[in-house]
Design an enzyme around this catalytic site. Structure first.
Site, short mmCIF file in Angstrom:
data_model
loop_
_atom_site.label_atom_id
_atom_site.label_comp_id
_atom_site.label_asym_id
_atom_site.label_seq_id
_atom_site.Cartn_x
_atom_site.Cartn_y
_atom_site.Cartn_z
N ARG A 191 -9.36 -17.10 43.55
CA ARG A 191 -10.08 -17.67 44.52
C ARG A 191 -9.50 -18.84 44.16
O ARG A 191 -9.56 -20.20 44.67
CB ARG A 191 -11.14 -17.14 44.66
CG ARG A 191 -12.00 -18.07 45.27
CD ARG A 191 -13.16 -17.55 45.77
NE ARG A 191 -14.15 -16.93 44.36
CZ ARG A 191 -14.34 -17.11 43.92
NH1 ARG A 191 -14.20 -19.02 42.94
NH2 ARG A 191 -15.05 -16.58 42.45
N TYR A 215 -10.23 -33.55 68.83
CA TYR A 215 -10.40 -32.05 68.99
C TYR A 215 -11.13 -31.41 68.97
O TYR A 215 -12.66 -31.76 67.73
CB TYR A 215 -9.05 -31.56 67.78
CG TYR A 215 -9.79 -29.69 67.25
CD1 TYR A 215 -8.75 -29.20 67.95
CD2 TYR A 215 -10.20 -29.42 66.15
CE1 TYR A 215 -8.49 -27.99 68.34
CE2 TYR A 215 -9.45 -28.16 65.49
CZ TYR A 215 -9.06 -27.42 66.85
OH TYR A 215 -8.82 -25.49 66.78
N ASP A 251 -6.50 -37.26 60.18
CA ASP A 251 -5.61 -35.38 61.20
C ASP A 251 -4.80 -35.81 61.57
O ASP A 251 -4.14 -36.57 62.37
CB ASP A 251 -6.40 -34.51 62.20
CG ASP A 251 -6.35 -33.43 62.43
OD1 ASP A 251 -5.40 -33.26 61.97
OD2 ASP A 251 -6.81 -32.47 62.92
N LYS A 270 0.21 -25.23 62.72
CA LYS A 270 1.19 -26.47 63.58
C LYS A 270 2.51 -26.41 63.11
O LYS A 270 3.47 -25.64 62.61
CB LYS A 270 0.16 -27.47 63.84
CG LYS A 270 -1.14 -27.02 64.18
CD LYS A 270 -1.13 -25.93 65.50
CE LYS A 270 -2.56 -25.92 65.57
NZ LYS A 270 -3.76 -25.71 64.90
#
Length: 378
Positions: free
Chosen positions: A48, A101, A173, A198
């Site tokens: 982590r 978005y 973004d 993406k």
């Protein structure tokens, strides 16, 4: 200066020192042997906190976005949440795009708002409107360019001046453009966020997110929250994104070329009312996009003269395009934002037109894509 494609293939990805493996290994481990109490071997103790595969991706992302520090997350929204929890406190104010978005809007309006964060939606292509919307407690100007799904273009350098004049961060973004087409930090942004699901991953087989900070100190603060909150990218997911990044440049060239051809086809079609694509000279942000982007991207949106009923029919009549959410993969996708990706903003000031169709144009033969749309629009 090292070229983009060279960085995409090599940044953070030296051959494995133990075996000479050219591809970064997938370090599928949760913990690491320590050389005595507190004696970390190569800085790793628990995955982590840090993992070698994820570290390679984070170094690559920082290099591609010309930033000081990159951090990889389990999703784009996990990355966004980690940023907001780092930068904002109850009572702070955030400026959002007028067509943000849907997932970002939901995070701010329905999660962070309950934590005491205020927000205002403003058209980011109007710098005067942005200046007027800034408050004394504004801490973040959140920018998408191109926007999702209306493909608006914002002036990154202009927004950076406004944000910094107010003592706020400009966060961009950059998912739609990818670092191949646009590098917001070079234009003044403080943080870049990606859904690596993406274009960076590029093959519709991974979910992930990333933050890149322009400033090393802010990068360390993001690293603290990444570890404290725990929504990290797993090693296999990080490896998939690294693999996708290697071909980002060549894929984006084809995405852009195909999207331009399709946009030109749609402009001349009698069933189409309006085409939204920054590569068209008629687009209000065309000149700005040409200045701050290498190309105009692979996303095309359009509205139909027959309204929502026709838009829904077209989405169901394609055969090469796949009806589905997400974007940026090698295969072409079609969707109805109002019913799908942006349903969370229905009834809000960010509601999208119900006659809007969004295309994620893939890298298939463009003639096949045009034939598919011709048949669906008939």
């Amino acid at each position: 200066m090292t070229g983009f494609d060279t960085l995409a293939i090599h940044a953070g990805q030296d051959p494995d020192p133990r075996t000479g493996a050219v591809a970064i290994p997938i370090y599928q481990t949760s913990t690491y042997k320590q050389d005595g109490v507190g004696g970390l071997r190569s800085g790793y103790e628990y995955s982590r906190s840090a993992n070698p595969t994820r570290a390679a991706l984070e170094e690559a992302m920082a290099a591609l976005e010309v930033g000081a520090r990159g951090r990889a997350f389990a999703s784009g929204l996990a990355a966004e949440d980690a940023y907001f929890r780092t930068a904002c406190r109850p009572g702070d104010h955030v400026l959002l795009p007028g067509d943000a978005y849907g997932g970002t809007f939901r995070l701010v309006a329905r999660v962070l708002a309950n934590w005491g964060v205020e927000y205002t939606s403003v058209p980011l292509d109007d710098l005067d409107a942005v200046r007027s919307a800034v408050r004394p407690n504004t801490k973040v100007v959140w920018c998408e360019t191109p926007t999702n799904p209306l493909l608006g273009i914002a002036d990154i350098a202009g927004l950076a001046d406004i944000a910094h004049g107010a003592g706020a961060h400009l966060v961009v973004d950059n998912t739609f453009a990818s670092p191949y087409l646009q590098q917001p930090i070079a234009l003044g942004a403080d943080v870049v966020v990606h859904s690596t699901t993406k274009y960076l991953g590029g093959h519709s087989d991974v979910v992930g997110g990333a933050l890149v900070a322009a400033d090393a100190e802010l990068g360390e603060q993001l690293a603290f929250h990444q570890n404290a909150m725990g929504a990290v990218a797993g090693p296999f997911d990080a490896w998939l994104v690294l693999r996708g990044i290697k071909t980002l440049g060549v894929r984006m060239d084809r995405h852009c070329a195909n999207a331009e051809r399709i946009a030109e086809f749609l402009v001349g079609h009698p069933a189409v009312d309006r085409v939204l694509y920054p590569g068209l000279p008629s687009h209000p942000g065309h000149d700005l996009a040409a200045r701050q982007m290498r190309g105009f991207g692979g996303m095309v949106s359009f509205t139909l003269r027959g309204g929502e009923e026709t838009a829904l029919k077209v989405c169901g009549l394609v055969s090469v395009f796949t009806l589905g959410e997400s974007l940026g993969g090698v295969e072409s996708l079609i969707e109805h934002p109002g019913r799908m990706t942006h349903s969370s903003v229905a009834g809000s000031p960010l509601e999208v037109p119900n006659d809007l169709v969004r295309l994620s144009v893939g890298i298939e033969n463009v003639e096949d894509l045009i034939d598919d749309l011709t048949s669906a629009l008939a």
